[in-house]
Write an enzyme that holds these catalytic residues in place. Sequence first.
Site, mmCIF file in Angstrom:
data_model
loop_
_atom_site.group_PDB
_atom_site.id
_atom_site.type_symbol
_atom_site.label_atom_id
_atom_site.label_comp_id
_atom_site.label_asym_id
_atom_site.label_seq_id
_atom_site.Cartn_x
_atom_site.Cartn_y
_atom_site.Cartn_z
ATOM 1 N N ASN A 168 -38.061 -25.294 -6.322
ATOM 2 C CA ASN A 168 -38.235 -24.887 -7.713
ATOM 3 C C ASN A 168 -38.946 -26.086 -8.171
ATOM 4 O OD1 ASN A 168 -38.396 -24.393 -10.516
ATOM 5 N ND2 ASN A 168 -35.889 -23.710 -10.259
ATOM 6 N N GLY B 259 -28.755 -23.254 -9.475
ATOM 7 C CA GLY B 259 -29.323 -21.851 -9.596
ATOM 8 C C GLY B 259 -30.179 -21.737 -9.037
ATOM 9 N N ILE C 187 -29.983 -22.879 -5.234
ATOM 10 C CA ILE C 187 -29.039 -22.769 -4.129
ATOM 11 C C ILE C 187 -28.425 -21.263 -4.075
ATOM 12 C CG2 ILE C 187 -27.014 -23.601 -3.062
ATOM 13 C CD1 ILE C 187 -27.974 -26.711 -4.199
ATOM 14 N N ASN C 188 -27.797 -20.594 -5.136
ATOM 15 C CA ASN C 188 -27.736 -19.959 -5.793
ATOM 16 C C ASN C 188 -28.003 -18.641 -5.895
ATOM 17 O OD1 ASN C 188 -26.728 -17.341 -7.397
ATOM 18 N ND2 ASN C 188 -25.294 -18.435 -7.512
ATOM 19 N N GLU D 127 -25.106 -18.659 -14.170
ATOM 20 C CA GLU D 127 -25.804 -18.168 -14.596
ATOM 21 C C GLU D 127 -24.573 -16.560 -14.551
ATOM 22 O OE1 GLU D 127 -28.950 -18.514 -15.475
ATOM 23 O OE2 GLU D 127 -29.419 -20.023 -14.469
#
Length: 321
Positions: free
Chosen positions: A13, A73, A75-76, A283
């Site tokens: 990212n 986020g 990684i999720n 999230e």
Amino acid sequence: MTEERKRARLIYNPTSGQEIIKKNIAEVLDVLEDIGYETSAFQTTPEPLSAQKEAERVAKAGFDLIIVAGGDGTINEVVNGVAPLEYRPKLAIIPTGTTNDYARALKIPLGDPVKAAKIIGQNQIIQMDIGRAFGDKYFINIAAAGTLTELTYSVPSEVKTHLGYFAYVAKGIEMFPQTKVRPVKIIHDQGVFEGEVSLIFVALTNSIGGFEQLAPNTKLDDGNFTLILVKTDKLFEMLALLIQALNGGQHVTDVNIEYLKTSKLRLEVLDDEEPFMLNLDGEYGGDTPVELEVCHNHIEFFVNRNEIAAESISAEENELN
């Protein structure tokens, strides 16, 4: 005949944290090549689920390893890309996010992408538990509900980038007075809890919101969630719980806390107000009612095994490597 090199994909990212990965990407790729991986890179885009879609594509292409450079986020998203599949590549983390809870739990070095990449060379792996909600949404670290857990939705990404963890602290202080108890019913392995709670944490690791004592005896691979229920909304009592948590996890025996282990649970709100919004790894994941379950030993992660406390792992060391 030369041995075929393993294939790795770095999914990063570019806007995560202070954009540190962009300054280090060439050196990170060199480290991975030296370890023995033929490595290519993918930069996530603003398109929804960019990392998730790429992770799914890479897994279906048979890659051996996915390295995730980003925050919790990202990684999720990658986990959601590979978790439903029959073949799941090994995963590794280069933490570049705001709180980096998952990297803290796995003892991956923070603030140094090259050092984090070198952890892969130690070849220390844990078959990590992950959580599943609503039947098809996966989470790696925490499912949570309650007013304070909604603060992650209300901190703009540009504020997080510039202020980091302090952005959450400031928002938390602002939202504290809004916290209130709600009547809930929670069915778990040991029975049923029915009562009023202000906060619900369903944890897979001991690292929640930058704190490493909120779920102090959590194991990474034992097939259980740690369920923490806060049964008060009184400001001074909640501050007292926070102080106890920072002081070696003493809050777990407080009268205002329900603390137990369970492999699955069902949560529903019993009043006629709005449902609880479920926070999955920071999230918004959906609304109650919800059923949560542990996917036991579901994904292999490279970890810094030397730094993880022995009591945080169920498997014997010879099973890990």
